[in-house]
Design an enzyme around this catalytic site. Structure first.
Site, PDB file in Angstrom:
ATOM      1  N   ASP A 100       0.862  -1.129  -0.017  1.00  0.00           N
ATOM      2  CA  ASP A 100       0.222   0.026  -0.056  1.00  0.00           C
ATOM      3  C   ASP A 100       0.713   1.152   0.063  1.00  0.00           C
ATOM      4  OD1 ASP A 100       0.774  -0.426   2.856  1.00  0.00           O
ATOM      5  OD2 ASP A 100      -0.519   1.189   3.417  1.00  0.00           O
ATOM      6  N   GLU A 164      -0.025  -0.517   5.779  1.00  0.00           N
ATOM      7  CA  GLU A 164       0.975  -0.015   6.738  1.00  0.00           C
ATOM      8  C   GLU A 164       0.794   1.602   6.678  1.00  0.00           C
ATOM      9  OE1 GLU A 164       4.316   2.079   8.028  1.00  0.00           O
ATOM     10  OE2 GLU A 164       3.797   2.225   5.943  1.00  0.00           O
TER      11      GLU A 164
END
Length: 461
Positions: A100, A164
């Site tokens: 991500d 994250e």
């Protein structure tokens, strides 16, 4: 311990193989960067993250990984897991990265499209190129080089996180519920970076973080500033007063009850280098006191991330009834993020003027982290970096950012050695517009990781 089924690779042969894999690395990084994998459905469809997760899973399967799975984590995202068995009796190493990415901010400010890997001035530009899709490619390249030179000498687990950057803690919660899944003798977190381009660095400390939303309410609805301004309490003005109280005159963070005078004794960060890396405008002063390293790695730092209030365009002459802000507080090792959160919320509630109504809400939290740099894995990494970066010795530095998973892993596996390396050196400009990665750094760190796995296996014989 029997590791005889895997012969030791020649470092020169490993280096040649890694170099030969760079074209493939660029192609694959371009494929991965193309996914708009911001873990926020309000900004991009969830299918973008799902596409990136499936890409990673497919890459692991192609390399012979077993038990490859998309793990549905409690925050609604997916982490990708796989394991690659090594020789009998060999140690286990967990390799971490995340797919991500941060939002692109102002896309118009990007010189090239953010989700299209573009080569310019010897660097590869694109969102996530360094943080941390490049970390995924680094792991794959290191393992491919080892396979081409006798085999991977350790048992490998790979975990690639899907949230994250959002700090919602999905993987941490999943790991706590499945503590056997990520157990390893050593963990390489591929989400840090070298202190300077070409200077091999492991990150020894991470600041923790808390996110707090504060809202101030003063009147039932907006009022005409000509009729009521001057007596009616302005919620936006009250919020600004409270936010201003979080900094001293020199810009130092001042949260009531929070210690802010620690010193950093390791690698220093010259002020002029920092000004250049941070692109501080000529004549503008840095904030805070002490050395730059003190301010970045050893002390708390507050940042106002956003304010909900009327934009300038279209604003009306009104006294504002309500305003809110999102605040980040970075917490250095030695301090507890939960306690820092309480102190921040209490400070805001105490410093809102005019008896205005104030509510605070914690949005996210991660504890700081400090590694044991005297562990055997660090000796193996130092030896690897000495070969991959001729003429340079491994440096240890702090990082002002947060990787909450590190604390979860160190709590779950207190005897496990954790090392942080990665591609996010200053020129990468992660989280900013025009993020990029150095292909030379990707090559050197892929070689570093391959050599480290070899050295670490030998150290455990």
């Amino acid at each position: 311990m029997d590791t005889s089924s895997t012969r030791l690779p020649d470092p020169a042969a490993l280096a040649a193989t890694v170099a030969s894999l760079q074209s493939r690395a660029r192609t694959e990084l371009a494929e991965l960067v193309a996914f708009k994998s911001v873990a926020d459905e309000a900004q991009f469809p969830k299918s973008e993250c799902e596409g990136a997760a499936n890409w990673v899973a497919g890459a692991l399967r192609a390399e012979g990984f077993e038990d490859v799975a998309l793990l549905d984590t409690p925050d609604g995202t997916q982490s990708v897991y796989g394991c690659l068995p090594g020789p009998a009796g060999a140690p286990t190493v967990l390799l971490y990265a995340h797919y991500d990415v941060q939002p692109t901010l102002d896309e118009a400010a990007w010189i090239s499209p953010p989700f299209e890997l573009t080569e310019r001035d010897g660097r590869w530009y694109g969102r996530g190129a360094a943080d941390c899709k490049g970390g995924v490619i680094m792991h794959l390249t290191a393992l491919r080089a080892l396979k081409a030179n006798g085999g991977v000498p350790v048992n490998v687990k790979v975990i690639v996180e899907g949230s994250e950057e959002q700090g919602t803690g999905g993987l941490q919660q999943y790991a706590e519920a499945h503590p056997e899944l990520l157990a390893a003798d050593a963990i390489v977190i591929g989400d840090a970076g070298n202190f300077r381009l070409g200077l091999p660095t492991v990150t020894a400390t991470l600041r923790g973080m808390t996110l707090v939303r504060v809202q101030v309410d003063t009147i039932e609805g907006n009022l005409h500033s000509g009729m009521f301004g001057g007596a009616a309490p302005d919620a936006l003005a009250a919020l600004i007063r409270a936010l201003d109280s979080l900094r001293a005159e020199d810009g130092s963070t001042t949260v009531d009850g929070l210690t802010a005078d620690e010193r950093w004794t390791g690698l220093q960060y010259p002020e002029e280098d920092f000004r250049q890396d941070a692109r501080v405008l000529d004549g503008v002063e840095l904030i805070g006191s002490g050395t730059v390293a003190d301010r970045l790695w050893a002390r708390p730092a507050v940042t106002v991330l956003g304010i909900d209030c009327p934009p300038v365009v279209g604003a009306t002459p009104s006294v504002q009834a309500s305003a809110r802000a999102l605040i980040s507080l970075r917490v250095p090792p030695g301090q507890d993020a939960a306690e820092a959160t309480k102190l921040l919320m209490s400070h805001l509630e105490a410093h809102v003027p005019w008896n205005a109504r104030v509510t605070t809400e914690q949005i996210g939290e991660g504890q700081p982290f400090q590694a044991d740099t005297g562990s055997p894995a660090y000796a193996s990494m130092a030896a690897a970096m000495r070969v991959a970066y001729p003429g340079e010795e491994m440096q240890t530095a702090g990082m002002g950012g947060s990787i909450p998973l590190c604390n979860t892993l160190s709590t779950l596996y207190p005897d496990t050695e954790i090392l942080l390396i990665g591609l996010s050196e200053p020129e990468a400009q992660i989280h900013a517009v025009n993020e990029s990665v150095s292909p030379q750094e990707l090559e050197r760190l892929s070689l570093t990781e391959a050599l480290f796995l070899t050295n670490y296996a030998e150290s455990k014989r």
